[in-house]
Design a protein around this motif. Sequence first.
Motif, PDB file in Angstrom:
ATOM      1  N   GLN A   1     -51.788  -2.378  46.912  1.00 57.28           N
ATOM      2  CA  GLN A   1     -51.344  -2.808  45.587  1.00 57.28           C
ATOM      3  C   GLN A   1     -50.808  -4.231  45.618  1.00 57.28           C
ATOM      4  O   GLN A   1     -49.961  -4.584  44.800  1.00 57.28           O
ATOM      5  CB  GLN A   1     -50.269  -1.860  45.043  1.00 57.28           C
ATOM      6  CG  GLN A   1     -50.819  -0.516  44.621  1.00 57.28           C
ATOM      7  CD  GLN A   1     -51.643  -0.618  43.342  1.00 57.28           C
ATOM      8  OE1 GLN A   1     -52.464  -1.515  43.181  1.00 57.28           O
ATOM      9  NE2 GLN A   1     -51.421   0.303  42.441  1.00 57.28           N
ATOM     10  N   GLU A   2     -51.291  -5.044  46.552  1.00 59.08           N
ATOM     11  CA  GLU A   2     -50.848  -6.440  46.653  1.00 59.08           C
ATOM     12  C   GLU A   2     -52.045  -7.366  46.792  1.00 59.08           C
ATOM     13  O   GLU A   2     -53.050  -7.013  47.405  1.00 59.08           O
ATOM     14  CB  GLU A   2     -49.948  -6.635  47.880  1.00 59.08           C
ATOM     15  CG  GLU A   2     -48.566  -6.067  47.741  1.00 59.08           C
ATOM     16  CD  GLU A   2     -47.702  -6.414  48.951  1.00 59.08           C
ATOM     17  OE1 GLU A   2     -46.501  -6.551  48.756  1.00 59.08           O
ATOM     18  OE2 GLU A   2     -48.239  -6.553  50.062  1.00 59.08           O
TER      19      GLU A   2
ATOM     20  N   ILE B   1     -49.426  -6.355  42.416  1.00 56.85           N
ATOM     21  CA  ILE B   1     -50.285  -6.198  41.241  1.00 56.85           C
ATOM     22  C   ILE B   1     -49.559  -5.319  40.223  1.00 56.85           C
ATOM     23  O   ILE B   1     -49.202  -4.193  40.527  1.00 56.85           O
ATOM     24  CB  ILE B   1     -51.639  -5.581  41.635  1.00 56.85           C
ATOM     25  CG1 ILE B   1     -52.351  -6.480  42.644  1.00 56.85           C
ATOM     26  CG2 ILE B   1     -52.505  -5.369  40.397  1.00 56.85           C
ATOM     27  CD1 ILE B   1     -53.615  -5.903  43.215  1.00 56.85           C
ATOM     28  N   PRO B   2     -49.304  -5.837  39.010  1.00 53.79           N
ATOM     29  CA  PRO B   2     -48.585  -5.049  38.001  1.00 53.79           C
ATOM     30  C   PRO B   2     -49.423  -3.875  37.488  1.00 53.79           C
ATOM     31  O   PRO B   2     -50.653  -3.868  37.615  1.00 53.79           O
ATOM     32  CB  PRO B   2     -48.318  -6.044  36.878  1.00 53.79           C
ATOM     33  CG  PRO B   2     -48.791  -7.354  37.327  1.00 53.79           C
ATOM     34  CD  PRO B   2     -49.592  -7.177  38.561  1.00 53.79           C
ATOM     35  N   GLU B   3     -48.756  -2.916  36.880  1.00 54.09           N
ATOM     36  CA  GLU B   3     -49.430  -1.758  36.314  1.00 54.09           C
ATOM     37  C   GLU B   3     -50.249  -2.187  35.101  1.00 54.09           C
ATOM     38  O   GLU B   3     -49.818  -3.012  34.300  1.00 54.09           O
ATOM     39  CB  GLU B   3     -48.386  -0.726  35.886  1.00 54.09           C
ATOM     40  CG  GLU B   3     -48.958   0.598  35.483  1.00 54.09           C
ATOM     41  CD  GLU B   3     -47.881   1.615  35.184  1.00 54.09           C
ATOM     42  OE1 GLU B   3     -48.115   2.448  34.300  1.00 54.09           O
ATOM     43  OE2 GLU B   3     -46.819   1.555  35.827  1.00 54.09           O
ATOM     44  N   GLY B   4     -51.447  -1.661  34.979  1.00 52.52           N
ATOM     45  CA  GLY B   4     -52.329  -2.004  33.868  1.00 52.52           C
ATOM     46  C   GLY B   4     -53.227  -3.189  34.152  1.00 52.52           C
ATOM     47  O   GLY B   4     -54.043  -3.562  33.320  1.00 52.52           O
TER      48      GLY B   4
ATOM     49  N   GLY C   1     -57.216   2.278  27.089  1.00 54.56           N
ATOM     50  CA  GLY C   1     -55.778   2.521  26.978  1.00 54.56           C
ATOM     51  C   GLY C   1     -55.311   2.475  25.545  1.00 54.56           C
ATOM     52  O   GLY C   1     -56.109   2.547  24.610  1.00 54.56           O
TER      53      GLY C   1
ATOM     54  N   GLY D   1     -57.851  -6.539  32.666  1.00 53.47           N
ATOM     55  CA  GLY D   1     -56.978  -5.535  32.073  1.00 53.47           C
ATOM     56  C   GLY D   1     -57.247  -5.439  30.591  1.00 53.47           C
ATOM     57  O   GLY D   1     -58.105  -6.134  30.050  1.00 53.47           O
TER      58      GLY D   1
ATOM     59  N   SER E   1     -55.942  -4.999  37.035  1.00 53.17           N
ATOM     60  CA  SER E   1     -56.710  -4.824  38.268  1.00 53.17           C
ATOM     61  C   SER E   1     -57.175  -6.196  38.738  1.00 53.17           C
ATOM     62  O   SER E   1     -57.595  -7.032  37.944  1.00 53.17           O
ATOM     63  CB  SER E   1     -57.897  -3.884  38.054  1.00 53.17           C
ATOM     64  OG  SER E   1     -58.827  -4.462  37.172  1.00 53.17           O
TER      65      SER E   1
ATOM     66  N   LYS F   1     -50.844  -9.912  29.038  1.00 49.14           N
ATOM     67  CA  LYS F   1     -50.493  -9.568  30.416  1.00 49.14           C
ATOM     68  C   LYS F   1     -51.490 -10.155  31.413  1.00 49.14           C
ATOM     69  O   LYS F   1     -51.102 -10.644  32.475  1.00 49.14           O
ATOM     70  CB  LYS F   1     -50.430  -8.048  30.561  1.00 49.14           C
ATOM     71  CG  LYS F   1     -49.575  -7.556  31.679  1.00 49.14           C
ATOM     72  CD  LYS F   1     -49.501  -6.039  31.608  1.00 49.14           C
ATOM     73  CE  LYS F   1     -48.265  -5.527  32.289  1.00 49.14           C
ATOM     74  NZ  LYS F   1     -48.194  -4.067  32.260  1.00 49.14           N
TER      75      LYS F   1
END
Length: 177
Positions: A101-102, A117-120, A31, A135, A122, A140
């Motif tokens: 996604q949880e 689960i936030p973006e960026g 990223g 990540g 895993s 984060k």
Amino acid sequence: MSRIGKHPVAVPAGVDVSVSGQTVTAKGKLGQLSVTLIDDILASLEDGKVVVKPRNDSKRGRVMWATSRTLVNNLVVGVSQGYTINMEINGVGYRAAVQGQELVMQLGYSHDVKFPIPEGISIKCDKPTAISVSGYDKQKVGQVAAEIRAWKKPEPYKGKGIKYDTETILRKEGKKK
């Protein structure tokens, strides 16, 4: 003189670092991240390495020198390798699983705890009692791991709860007769 700040940050192959003013941007296979350094710090790209120095001999510049160097290093390592924090769940009936996604955790409450689960980031659960948060942004990843741990901190008598795998729980002695 700062012991950490005087070492330049090596830029590995596959990572593109650019310095424009006070902003350092790193782009890699995982990223893109950027950090804005304070005005008392000067960052420059020399011989494929990022060199961080205080702009002048001010107290704030000397104090923030190593911190700024570490922030730049976290960018470079994050976009090239990434960060992972492993956690363990201890307790009878305590378990976790990823559903969509949880992250769904059963922690002894009357209800399941659902953590989006936030973006960026895993999250993997290889076993029902193991959680792996990974990540490319170190801050984060650490924040998400701390929020998961906060749902059920390990208690000192039986050690039940969610703990980091590197963490040691100081155990207390129970009641005596």
